[in-house]
Design a protein around this motif. Structure first.
Motif, mmCIF file in Angstrom:
data_model
loop_
_atom_site.group_PDB
_atom_site.id
_atom_site.type_symbol
_atom_site.label_atom_id
_atom_site.label_comp_id
_atom_site.label_asym_id
_atom_site.label_seq_id
_atom_site.Cartn_x
_atom_site.Cartn_y
_atom_site.Cartn_z
ATOM 1 N N PHE A 199 106.084 42.099 23.512
ATOM 2 C CA PHE A 199 104.736 42.462 23.082
ATOM 3 C C PHE A 199 104.435 43.902 23.466
ATOM 4 O O PHE A 199 105.025 44.456 24.404
ATOM 5 C CB PHE A 199 103.674 41.523 23.668
ATOM 6 N N VAL A 200 103.511 44.483 22.720
ATOM 7 C CA VAL A 200 102.971 45.801 23.020
ATOM 8 C C VAL A 200 101.489 45.731 22.701
ATOM 9 O O VAL A 200 101.106 45.233 21.637
ATOM 10 C CB VAL A 200 103.610 46.915 22.156
ATOM 11 N N TYR A 201 100.651 46.168 23.634
ATOM 12 C CA TYR A 201 99.237 46.270 23.308
ATOM 13 C C TYR A 201 98.676 47.550 23.906
ATOM 14 O O TYR A 201 99.169 48.065 24.904
ATOM 15 C CB TYR A 201 98.429 45.035 23.747
ATOM 16 N N GLU A 202 97.639 48.024 23.234
ATOM 17 C CA GLU A 202 96.917 49.199 23.709
ATOM 18 C C GLU A 202 95.467 48.795 23.873
ATOM 19 O O GLU A 202 94.884 48.164 22.984
ATOM 20 C CB GLU A 202 97.038 50.334 22.700
ATOM 21 N N ILE A 203 94.903 49.133 25.026
ATOM 22 C CA ILE A 203 93.499 48.828 25.278
ATOM 23 C C ILE A 203 92.755 50.113 25.618
ATOM 24 O O ILE A 203 93.365 51.119 25.990
ATOM 25 C CB ILE A 203 93.318 47.805 26.419
ATOM 26 N N GLU A 204 91.445 50.022 25.478
ATOM 27 C CA GLU A 204 90.571 51.091 25.942
ATOM 28 C C GLU A 204 89.639 50.478 26.969
ATOM 29 O O GLU A 204 89.008 49.452 26.720
ATOM 30 C CB GLU A 204 89.772 51.680 24.790
ATOM 31 N N SER A 205 89.586 51.111 28.138
ATOM 32 C CA SER A 205 88.735 50.634 29.213
ATOM 33 C C SER A 205 88.201 51.843 29.959
ATOM 34 O O SER A 205 88.980 52.735 30.328
ATOM 35 C CB SER A 205 89.547 49.725 30.143
ATOM 36 N N ASN A 206 86.887 51.884 30.160
ATOM 37 C CA ASN A 206 86.245 53.013 30.842
ATOM 38 C C ASN A 206 86.584 54.350 30.180
ATOM 39 O O ASN A 206 86.815 55.353 30.852
ATOM 40 C CB ASN A 206 86.629 53.049 32.325
ATOM 41 N N GLY A 207 86.651 54.334 28.849
ATOM 42 C CA GLY A 207 86.909 55.557 28.096
ATOM 43 C C GLY A 207 88.351 56.027 28.101
ATOM 44 O O GLY A 207 88.665 57.067 27.547
ATOM 45 N N ARG A 251 92.500 55.094 27.356
ATOM 46 C CA ARG A 251 93.431 54.195 26.672
ATOM 47 C C ARG A 251 94.697 54.039 27.495
ATOM 48 O O ARG A 251 95.143 54.982 28.145
ATOM 49 C CB ARG A 251 93.785 54.739 25.291
ATOM 50 N N SER A 252 95.254 52.825 27.432
ATOM 51 C CA SER A 252 96.529 52.560 28.097
ATOM 52 C C SER A 252 97.352 51.603 27.247
ATOM 53 O O SER A 252 96.799 50.747 26.541
ATOM 54 C CB SER A 252 96.320 51.996 29.501
ATOM 55 N N VAL A 253 98.656 51.772 27.309
ATOM 56 C CA VAL A 253 99.585 50.933 26.559
ATOM 57 C C VAL A 253 100.383 50.098 27.548
ATOM 58 O O VAL A 253 100.860 50.609 28.566
ATOM 59 C CB VAL A 253 100.543 51.795 25.693
ATOM 60 N N SER A 254 100.514 48.818 27.252
ATOM 61 C CA SER A 254 101.323 47.911 28.063
ATOM 62 C C SER A 254 102.337 47.230 27.161
ATOM 63 O O SER A 254 102.047 46.941 25.995
ATOM 64 C CB SER A 254 100.460 46.837 28.722
ATOM 65 N N SER A 255 103.506 46.965 27.716
ATOM 66 C CA SER A 255 104.520 46.237 26.958
ATOM 67 C C SER A 255 105.243 45.294 27.906
ATOM 68 O O SER A 255 105.224 45.474 29.127
ATOM 69 C CB SER A 255 105.507 47.208 26.306
ATOM 70 N N GLY A 256 105.854 44.281 27.333
ATOM 71 C CA GLY A 256 106.568 43.325 28.154
ATOM 72 C C GLY A 256 107.132 42.197 27.328
ATOM 73 O O GLY A 256 107.312 42.317 26.111
ATOM 74 N N ARG A 257 107.383 41.098 28.032
ATOM 75 C CA ARG A 257 107.943 39.907 27.399
ATOM 76 C C ARG A 257 107.034 38.725 27.692
ATOM 77 O O ARG A 257 106.366 38.687 28.725
ATOM 78 C CB ARG A 257 109.335 39.625 27.949
ATOM 79 N N ALA A 258 107.043 37.779 26.767
ATOM 80 C CA ALA A 258 106.244 36.568 26.952
ATOM 81 C C ALA A 258 107.053 35.347 26.532
ATOM 82 O O ALA A 258 107.802 35.400 25.551
ATOM 83 C CB ALA A 258 104.962 36.635 26.126
ATOM 84 N N MET A 259 106.889 34.281 27.282
ATOM 85 C CA MET A 259 107.401 32.973 26.887
ATOM 86 C C MET A 259 106.166 32.081 26.792
ATOM 87 O O MET A 259 105.477 31.867 27.794
ATOM 88 C CB MET A 259 108.368 32.407 27.910
ATOM 89 N N GLU A 260 105.862 31.618 25.585
ATOM 90 C CA GLU A 260 104.634 30.856 25.351
ATOM 91 C C GLU A 260 104.964 29.478 24.803
ATOM 92 O O GLU A 260 105.801 29.344 23.914
ATOM 93 C CB GLU A 260 103.748 31.590 24.349
ATOM 94 N N VAL A 261 104.276 28.472 25.321
ATOM 95 C CA VAL A 261 104.455 27.092 24.884
ATOM 96 C C VAL A 261 103.309 26.739 23.942
ATOM 97 O O VAL A 261 102.139 27.012 24.241
ATOM 98 C CB VAL A 261 104.450 26.126 26.092
ATOM 99 N N PHE A 262 103.652 26.137 22.809
ATOM 100 C CA PHE A 262 102.661 25.670 21.846
ATOM 101 C C PHE A 262 102.926 24.205 21.538
ATOM 102 O O PHE A 262 104.083 23.789 21.425
ATOM 103 C CB PHE A 262 102.716 26.487 20.548
ATOM 104 N N VAL A 263 101.851 23.430 21.417
ATOM 105 C CA VAL A 263 101.946 22.000 21.130
ATOM 106 C C VAL A 263 101.120 21.714 19.885
ATOM 107 O O VAL A 263 99.960 22.135 19.789
ATOM 108 C CB VAL A 263 101.438 21.152 22.318
ATOM 109 N N LEU A 264 101.725 20.996 18.931
ATOM 110 C CA LEU A 264 101.037 20.622 17.694
ATOM 111 C C LEU A 264 100.444 19.226 17.858
ATOM 112 O O LEU A 264 101.161 18.250 18.074
ATOM 113 C CB LEU A 264 102.014 20.638 16.517
ATOM 114 N N THR A 265 99.114 19.139 17.806
ATOM 115 C CA THR A 265 98.400 17.870 17.909
ATOM 116 C C THR A 265 97.342 17.840 16.819
ATOM 117 O O THR A 265 96.527 18.760 16.726
ATOM 118 C CB THR A 265 97.719 17.730 19.286
ATOM 119 N N ASN A 266 97.359 16.789 16.004
ATOM 120 C CA ASN A 266 96.390 16.651 14.906
ATOM 121 C C ASN A 266 96.356 17.908 14.036
ATOM 122 O O ASN A 266 95.292 18.443 13.721
ATOM 123 C CB ASN A 266 94.989 16.340 15.443
#
Length: 150
Positions: free
Chosen positions: A111-119, A121-136
């Motif tokens: 992932f890569v995201y850029e945010i603005e906080s207190n005027g 901007r900063s860019v962060s990047s990394g890895r994610a392992m996300e679990v998703f469950v399908l219900t109804n």
């Protein structure tokens, strides 16, 4: 007769493969849509959407944080980020692999995201392992582990 059986088997295999690809494509699209909604809702402080997608028994392990988070803590951080004027500028997932186990899918992503906080901007990047469950017919995101590369 044998030729007809071979042709019928080949047609069935082609039809099954095509149908399976379409199902996986729709499932992939649905997973990516929900994953993006979770991230964007968190940055936006949209607790109403997060309540639908992040269940009460969620466990989140985030980079640099010693304590694992539950749903209430995730919502609290989201609210604080948004209330402080933080804004999401950019969100990208340049690479994702999916494993499926019945109604459970695990997304491994960069992932890569850029945010603005207190005027600022900063860019962060990394890895994610996300679990998703399908219900109804609804994907939920009851757990993740992220690490940052920046």
């Amino acid at each position: 007769m044998r030729r007809i059986t071979l042709i019928a088997t080949a047609i069935f295999a082609i039809f099954t493969a095509a149908t399976g690809l379409a199902a996986d494509s729709k499932q992939d699209k649905d997973l990516f849509t929900v994953r993006e909604a979770v991230w964007r809702s968190w940055f936006a402080g949209d607790i109403q959407t997060l309540e639908k997608l992040v269940p009460k028994d969620t466990i989140a392990i985030n980079s640099g944080e010693e304590k694992w988070q539950n749903q209430a803590e995730i919502f609290q951080e989201s609210t604080q980020f948004h209330a402080s004027g933080g804004k999401l500028i950019r969100l990208e997932f340049p690479h994702t692999d999916i494993q499926r186990f019945g109604n459970v899918a695990i997304l491994y992503s960069k992932f890569v995201y850029e945010i603005e906080s207190n005027g600022r901007r900063s860019v962060s990047s990394g890895r994610a392992m996300e679990v998703f469950v399908l219900t109804n017919d609804q994907w939920t995101n009851p757990g993740w582990h992220t690490d940052r590369e920046d």
